[in-house]
Design a protein around this motif. Structure first.
Motif, PDB file in Angstrom:
ATOM      1  N   VAL A  80      -5.474  23.532   7.354  1.00 50.31           N
ATOM      2  CA  VAL A  80      -6.153  22.235   7.297  1.00 50.31           C
ATOM      3  C   VAL A  80      -6.297  21.677   8.702  1.00 50.31           C
ATOM      4  O   VAL A  80      -5.587  22.091   9.627  1.00 50.31           O
ATOM      5  N   LEU A  81      -7.215  20.751   8.827  1.00 48.92           N
ATOM      6  CA  LEU A  81      -7.334  20.021  10.089  1.00 48.92           C
ATOM      7  C   LEU A  81      -6.698  18.666   9.872  1.00 48.92           C
ATOM      8  O   LEU A  81      -6.975  18.004   8.862  1.00 48.92           O
ATOM      9  N   ARG A  82      -5.817  18.293  10.780  1.00 49.91           N
ATOM     10  CA  ARG A  82      -5.111  17.014  10.636  1.00 49.91           C
ATOM     11  C   ARG A  82      -5.383  16.088  11.805  1.00 49.91           C
ATOM     12  O   ARG A  82      -5.538  16.536  12.946  1.00 49.91           O
ATOM     13  N   ALA A  83      -5.437  14.813  11.515  1.00 52.91           N
ATOM     14  CA  ALA A  83      -5.546  13.825  12.585  1.00 52.91           C
ATOM     15  C   ALA A  83      -4.170  13.690  13.216  1.00 52.91           C
ATOM     16  O   ALA A  83      -3.165  13.693  12.523  1.00 52.91           O
ATOM     17  N   LYS A  84      -4.133  13.622  14.550  1.00 51.53           N
ATOM     18  CA  LYS A  84      -2.846  13.478  15.231  1.00 51.53           C
ATOM     19  C   LYS A  84      -2.590  11.989  15.459  1.00 51.53           C
ATOM     20  O   LYS A  84      -3.153  11.388  16.373  1.00 51.53           O
ATOM     21  N   ILE A  85      -1.770  11.404  14.616  1.00 51.02           N
ATOM     22  CA  ILE A  85      -1.544   9.960  14.735  1.00 51.02           C
ATOM     23  C   ILE A  85      -0.054   9.664  14.934  1.00 51.02           C
ATOM     24  O   ILE A  85       0.415   9.622  16.079  1.00 51.02           O
ATOM     25  N   ASP A  86       0.702   9.515  13.852  1.00 47.80           N
ATOM     26  CA  ASP A  86       2.110   9.144  14.039  1.00 47.80           C
ATOM     27  C   ASP A  86       2.905   9.494  12.789  1.00 47.80           C
ATOM     28  O   ASP A  86       2.789   8.824  11.771  1.00 47.80           O
ATOM     29  N   MET A  87       3.731  10.530  12.905  1.00 42.17           N
ATOM     30  CA  MET A  87       4.502  10.975  11.743  1.00 42.17           C
ATOM     31  C   MET A  87       5.625  10.013  11.369  1.00 42.17           C
ATOM     32  O   MET A  87       6.277  10.181  10.353  1.00 42.17           O
ATOM     33  N   THR A  88       5.868   9.007  12.201  1.00 42.68           N
ATOM     34  CA  THR A  88       6.949   8.066  11.881  1.00 42.68           C
ATOM     35  C   THR A  88       6.403   6.739  11.364  1.00 42.68           C
ATOM     36  O   THR A  88       7.159   5.811  11.119  1.00 42.68           O
ATOM     37  N   SER A  89       5.096   6.659  11.227  1.00 41.45           N
ATOM     38  CA  SER A  89       4.502   5.393  10.780  1.00 41.45           C
ATOM     39  C   SER A  89       5.039   4.964   9.414  1.00 41.45           C
ATOM     40  O   SER A  89       5.311   5.795   8.551  1.00 41.45           O
ATOM     41  N   GLY A  90       5.201   3.658   9.238  1.00 43.80           N
ATOM     42  CA  GLY A  90       5.625   3.144   7.943  1.00 43.80           C
ATOM     43  C   GLY A  90       4.541   3.343   6.912  1.00 43.80           C
ATOM     44  O   GLY A  90       4.788   3.389   5.708  1.00 43.80           O
ATOM     45  N   ASN A  91       3.332   3.455   7.395  1.00 40.87           N
ATOM     46  CA  ASN A  91       2.184   3.691   6.519  1.00 40.87           C
ATOM     47  C   ASN A  91       1.959   5.190   6.399  1.00 40.87           C
ATOM     48  O   ASN A  91       1.549   5.850   7.356  1.00 40.87           O
TER      49      ASN A  91
END
Length: 461
Positions: A80-91
RNA sequence: UGGGCUAUCGCCAAAUGGUAAGGCAACGGACUCUGACUCCGUCAUCUGUAGGUUCGAAUCCUACUAGCCCAGCCA
């Protein structure tokens, strides 16, 4: 607007380009984790997720891998292609959401051209942006997706980024809106298909006799807000009454007939009375209604021993027959079982409607249909399909209202009802608004649905 | 202290610092050849709770309480 018209293939091209752009910015990466692993890495509602081991692949490698995904070099679900954002986000939506997956599906517009498809959270903001949508309106459960929506729009970069705005869904008291439940009702044969008049799908509303105008009126009355609300069905009923009040012909229909015989009326005489179709709307014109010695009246319009404030027919009492004469009850006949089967009365020729008679007044006016001219019909009365609180909390089953459909098979309508079309709407005087059923109506066996009853302040004690 | 959201009349819903609109429902009454319609009147000294700021708070601050949503390679 025209330069913003796209075909499905354009959308997919656009999204593909957008994905490439993110990869080149280092904002997206190809991930080889299995679905199970991805779930594990995502963490839980309370615990943060952890980075995928594939998160730091080089831009070149990502570009190459994504190209191969597109070219069908990988199995469905393998990458899959994933957006690189934040694996620790509360959301959780921001924990490197998947934006493209390999899936060999046949699209209704583009066929098998693509074997990779974008996810909703990636496609949605891009569609809005390229269509020139300024405000993308959706329901409350997407509030958590807005940060991702904004992230996509911002990272892909649009001159006029759209904004997502959420509002509460519309819920109704005593009504079933869940498709799972409706499906079960249909499958169990409890309702007559997806357009059963007790349902509130558009097809059901249409068959029940609701007008588009009434639905719009209801929407305007309800308003749009973010608070979780459950609308009162009475407000909807108000809207359809309001809309039909001036539009529908007001005619006479006896739903539960009993014979009324006018003893002093000439045996074979028939009078054709001129009657307004709608006293409040002259444009609806006039019609003729046949009057004769033997009539049907509503069973509940006669009582042998009436309570106080009963304005209808009882021994010795005089009432007006709508559009006709005053009649005075002189007698009634019972069968062996004690049921009233026939009522007798005398009429006063001077009291004919329109004659200007003012000699005396009566408190009650009842509707009637000439026996010799009556049209037989089936009338279906509807109520809420579920009881007050709708669904059993223990097992999720429905609390059905046993009276949600009452079928009356011995209804007598005035002759004018011989010529109706499916979907026609009428007011049955003193009863409510009714429409000709679109599914079961035949000339030989007319079927009417009650859209809504009239309000009534009569409260028998 | 995982994140997000919502709480104003029985129901829907306005009012974003100036002293609680409106509609539905309900209840009185008038009118009535539909116990309908129409008309007139009544219906939150108060905005989830408790404090605080202010001349003034539903609106600002603080702390609580209740309810809803989120852990699909669904939309």
């Amino acid at each position: 607007y025209e330069d913003r018209l796209f075909f499905a293939s354009d959308y997919f091209d656009h999204m593909y380009e957008a994905a490439i752009k993110l990869i080149k910015k280092g904002k997206a990466y190809v991930c080889d984790l299995t679905p199970e692993e991805i779930r594990e890495y995502r963490g839980t509602l309370r615990e943060p997720g952890k980075n995928s081991p594939y998160r730091d692949r080089s831009i070149e490698e990502n570009l190459e891998l994504f190209e191969k995904m597109k070219n069908g070099e990988f199995e469905d679900g393998s990458k899959v292609l994933r957006a690189k954002i934040d694996m620790t986000s509360g959301n959780i939506n921001m924990r490197d959401p998947i934006i493209y997956r390999v899936a060999r599906m046949t699209h209704h517009n583009t066929g098998d051209k693509w074997c990779i498809y974008p996810m909703y959270d990636f496609a949605h903001p891009i569609e809005d942006a390229i269509e020139g949508v300024t405000h993308s309106i959706c329901t409350l459960e997407f509030e958590d997706h807005r940060p991702l929506y904004d992230w996509v729009v911002n990272e892909v970069g649009y001159e006029h980024p759209p904004k997502q705005i959420e509002f509460a869904k519309l819920y109704f008291e005593n009504v079933i809106t869940g498709k799972r439940y409706i499906k079960k009702l249909v499958e169990d044969g409890i309702v007559d298909g997806w357009d059963d008049p007790r349902l509130v799908s558009l097809s059901a509303l249409r068959r029940r006799g609701f007008t588009p105008e009434a639905i719009r009126m209801f929407m305007e009355l309800s308003g749009v807000a973010k608070s979780h609300s459950v609308s009162d069905y009475a407000m909807f009923e108000y809207c359809i009454r309001e809309d039909l009040k001036m539009k529908a012909n007001r005619m006479m229909a006896v739903l539960d007939p009993i014979k009324l015989i006018i003893d002093n009326y000439p045996e074979d005489q028939v009078e054709y009375l001129d009657v307004e179709n709608n006293q409040e709307n002259e444009e609806l014109g006039m019609r003729e209604v046949a009057f004769s010695k033997e009539l049907y009246i509503e069973r509940e319009d006669f009582m042998e021993e009436p309570p106080k404030k009963y304005f209808r027919l009882f021994p010795g009492n005089e009432v007006r027959l709508k559009n006709a004469y005053f009649v005075k009850c002189t007698d009634f006949i019972k069968d062996e079982a004690g049921n009233i089967v026939e009522i007798h009365c005398t009429y006063d020729p001077e009291t004919k409607s329109g004659s200007g008679f003012t000699g005396r007044k009566v408190k009650g006016t009842i509707h009637w249909v000439s026996v010799a001219h009556a049209v037989d019909a089936e009338v279906r009365l509807y109520e809420n399909i579920v009881e007050e609180d709708g669904i059993n909390t223990e097992d999720g089953s429905l609390k059905l209202n046993p009276n949600s459909l009452v079928v009356l098979n011995n209804c007598k309508l005035e002759k004018e009802f011989e010529n109706v079309d499916k979907g026609d709407r009428f007011q049955f005087l003193r009863h409510g608004f009714f429409c000709v059923d679109t599914k079961d109506y035949t000339k030989e066996h007319p079927v009417f649905n009650r859209i809504v009853s009239l309000k009534s302040s009569y409260r028998p004690s």
